[in-house]
Design a protein around this motif. Structure first.
Motif, mmCIF file in Angstrom:
data_model
loop_
_atom_site.group_PDB
_atom_site.id
_atom_site.type_symbol
_atom_site.label_atom_id
_atom_site.label_comp_id
_atom_site.label_asym_id
_atom_site.label_seq_id
_atom_site.Cartn_x
_atom_site.Cartn_y
_atom_site.Cartn_z
ATOM 1 N N ASP A 1 0.843 -1.184 0.000
ATOM 2 C CA ASP A 1 0.000 0.000 0.000
ATOM 3 C C ASP A 1 0.886 1.245 0.000
ATOM 4 O O ASP A 1 1.713 1.436 0.898
ATOM 5 N N GLU A 2 0.708 2.094 -1.008
ATOM 6 C CA GLU A 2 1.603 3.241 -1.191
ATOM 7 C C GLU A 2 1.526 4.225 -0.031
ATOM 8 O O GLU A 2 2.551 4.713 0.456
ATOM 9 N N GLN A 3 0.312 4.501 0.444
ATOM 10 C CA GLN A 3 0.156 5.454 1.541
ATOM 11 C C GLN A 3 0.810 4.930 2.821
ATOM 12 O O GLN A 3 1.505 5.671 3.525
ATOM 13 N N SER A 4 0.584 3.659 3.117
ATOM 14 C CA SER A 4 1.192 3.066 4.312
ATOM 15 C C SER A 4 2.710 3.060 4.204
ATOM 16 O O SER A 4 3.414 3.385 5.171
ATOM 17 N N THR B 1 4.674 5.063 2.442
ATOM 18 C CA THR B 1 5.200 6.428 2.565
ATOM 19 C C THR B 1 5.235 6.873 4.024
ATOM 20 O O THR B 1 6.236 7.424 4.497
#
Length: 198
Positions: free
Chosen positions: A10-13, A15
Motif C-alpha cells: 500500500d503506497e500510503q502506508s 510512505t
C-alpha cells in the motif's frame, strides 16, 4: 532475463512508515542519510507490511475455499507447522511450530489450508496465548468439528535478547475443544505430536 520483484504494498502506508522509520533512526543516534541506511526505512516499511499481512487475510474464507464433505471420523493431525510472528509488546519476533488436530463432523479441509490459518494469525502483532486460541476458533467455526486441538511451541526474542536474556527458553501454549477435552483423546494427540514417525 533481469530479476523483478512482484511484491505489492500500500503506497500510503509505505510512505508514512518510511517517514517514521527515518525519524526513528535519527532518534536512535544514527544518520539516516549515510550510505548503509539510505534505503533502510523503505526496506523496514515493506518488511513490516509483509510481517503483518494477516490483517488482510480471512482464515474462515481460506478454510472454506477447500472444504469437502467426507464421512471421516478419525483424528487428522498436521504437526510441525513453522510459524513466525511479532510480539505486540516489544515488536520483536517469536518463532516456532504449531501442531493442529481436528476430528471431522462431516467436513474436512485441505491440509495446506490448516497451515495457512496459522499464517493468517501469526502474521499480525500477537501474543502466543491469543494466537493459539484464534487458530482453534477459526477451525471450530469453519468446520464444526467434533473436536479441535492446538499446541504451539515458540521461542521469543523479547526473552532471548533483552530482559531476562534466556536463550534456551521455549514457551508452550495449548487450547482444546470438544473431544480433545477428554483425557484419552488429548493424550493420543500429544503422543502423536511428540513422536517421530518413520
Amino acid at each position: 532475463m533481469a530479476y523483478k520483484k512482484t511484491e505489492q504494498y500500500d503506497e500510503q502506508s509505505t510512505t508514512g512508515l518510511i517517514k517514521n522509520y527515518r525519524e526513528a533512526l535519527s532518534y536512535l543516534g544514527e544518520d539516516p542519510e549515510r550510505e548503509g541506511l539510505l534505503k533502510t526505512p523503505e526496506r523496514v516499511a515493506k518488511a513490516m507490511q509483509y510481517l503483518t499481512m494477516g490483517y488482510q487475510m480471512d482464515a474462515k474464507a481460506i478454510i472454506e475455499s477447500a472444504k469437502f464433505h467426507e464421512e471421516v471420523s478419525e483424528m487428522i493431525v498436521v504437526k510441525d507447522i513453522e510459524l513466525y510472528s511479532m510480539c505486540e509488546h516489544h515488536m520483536l519476533p517469536f518463532f516456532g511450530k504449531a501442531h493442529i488436530a481436528y476430528i471431522p463432523n462431516g467436513w474436512i479441509t485441505g491440509l495446506s489450508k490448516v497451515a495457512r490459518v496459522v499464517d493468517v494469525y501469526a502474521r499480525r502483532l500477537q501474543v502466543q496465548e491469543r494466537l493459539t486460541t484464534q487458530i482453534l476458533e477459526a477451525m471450530k467455526e469453519s468446520l464444526n468439528p467434533v473436536g479441535v486441538a492446538v499446541v504451539i511451541e515458540a521461542q521469543h526474542l523479547c526473552m532471548m535478547m533483552r530482559g531476562v536474556q534466556k536463550q534456551n527458553s521455549v514457551t508452550t501454549t495449548s487450547a482444546f475443544y470438544g473431544e480433545f477435552q477428554k483425557q484419552a483423546t488429548r493424550s493420543e494427540f500429544l503422543k502423536l505430536i511428540g513422536s517421530r514417525l518413520s
